[in-house]
Design an enzyme around this catalytic site. Structure first.
Site, PDB file in Angstrom:
ATOM      1  N   CYS A   1      92.092  45.516  84.900  1.00  0.00           N
ATOM      2  CA  CYS A   1      92.181  44.932  86.460  1.00  0.00           C
ATOM      3  C   CYS A   1      92.917  45.717  87.115  1.00  0.00           C
ATOM      4  O   CYS A   1      93.860  46.210  86.859  1.00  0.00           O
ATOM      5  CB  CYS A   1      92.161  43.597  86.418  1.00  0.00           C
ATOM      6  SG  CYS A   1      90.991  42.700  85.385  1.00  0.00           S
TER       7      CYS A   1
ATOM      8  N   CYS B   1      87.709  44.417  88.460  1.00  0.00           N
ATOM      9  CA  CYS B   1      88.432  42.916  88.664  1.00  0.00           C
ATOM     10  C   CYS B   1      89.725  43.042  89.320  1.00  0.00           C
ATOM     11  O   CYS B   1      90.111  44.193  89.261  1.00  0.00           O
ATOM     12  CB  CYS B   1      88.313  42.406  87.117  1.00  0.00           C
ATOM     13  SG  CYS B   1      89.225  43.501  85.903  1.00  0.00           S
TER      14      CYS B   1
END
Length: 279
Positions: free
Chosen positions: A90, A171
């Protein structure tokens, strides 16, 4: 040299150039060796933790392409992508549109970023061309249609699938690099506008950080509050994304000056830096 010899020589050179151009338009020569070699390079040096069968990936890729026409049907690469279960961290995804060269420089400096070209599929197939033959098995090495001319082209189909996967896996905080020196910096027909943006999940993405970069000497066509970038922000709002937008990020400007140090704005910047250092 006689006029006949001159004419013949000119004709010969023109035909040679045409032949070379046609060859360039076909499937990239030695494509299997390039793709498989890049795959081994990636899993050996770039990401040794990845457990991938490079020969199997090639087999699935080849089976997807070689019996397909370039325009009649979209090539289905799902079998190949199923053999590449890759994920990435992420807060690392970097998306871009019409900023390719600067994007690569930016990713090289800000080393935490992942671009599509940093994934295994992007690494293997970057800058390659391929197509099958409609009436014969095998790749079309003599010529391929321009891949941007049709959404059914096998090159476009692969990058569309890869872009979709890349966006769906994004993400945390993501970054989007757009060119503010052109009209329609955010273009709904681009790969980012038509595929990646729609693939982003507001439940997985915390912030979409837009960075608008213009050429150092202009034109200064779009910014965070003007033009198509305002349309992008509206799309993000309507889908529930949180976002930021900055114009002419300092790191991006320095990278442009490294590439074009003769620009007047770069010389002013260098003079200011030198004066500050002397003080």
């Amino acid at each position: 040299m006689s006029s006949f010899q001159t004419s013949f020589f000119g004709f010969f050179i023109s035909q040679l150039c045409v032949g070379q151009l046609r060859a360039q338009l076909g499937t990239t020569p030695n494509i299997k060796h390039i793709v498989v070699g890049r795959c081994y390079n990636y899993i050996t040096l770039v990401n040794p933790s990845l457990r991938i069968d490079c020969e199997e990936i090639w087999r699935r890729f080849e089976e997807s392409v070689v019996f397909r026409s370039s325009f009649n049907a979209t090539v289905d690469y799902r079998q190949m992508f199923d053999a590449i279960p890759q994920t990435w961290p992420c807060n690392t995804c970097l998306f871009w549109s019409k900023t390719r060269n600067l994007m690569h420089s930016y990713a090289a400096v800000e080393r935490h970023f992942w671009t599509l070209e940093d994934t295994l599929v992007g690494f293997m197939f970057n800058d390659l061309v391929w197509c099958g033959q409609e009436k014969h098995s095998g790749f079309g090495f003599s010529s391929c249609p321009p891949w941007a001319a049709s959404t059914h082209h096998p090159v476009y189909s692969l990058w569309r699938h890869a872009s979709q996967n890349f966006a769906e896996m994004a993400c945390g905080n993501i970054t989007v690099l757009l060119n503010g020196s052109i009209s329609n910096a955010f273009n709904r027909e681009s790969m980012f506008g038509s595929v990646e943006l729609d693939g982003l999940d507001p439940c997985r993405v915390d912030y979409v950080n837009i960075k608008v970069v213009t050429n150092l000497e202009g034109p200064f066509t779009e910014s965070c509050s003007e033009g198509s970038i305002a349309d992008l922000i509206q799309v993000l709002r309507s889908r529930g994304f949180r976002w930021t937008c900055t114009h002419n990020d300092e790191t991006l400007m320095i990278l442009q000056c490294v590439q074009n140090p003769e620009q007047s704005s770069c010389q002013r910047c260098a003079s200011g830096f030198s004066h500050g250092r002397d003080l």
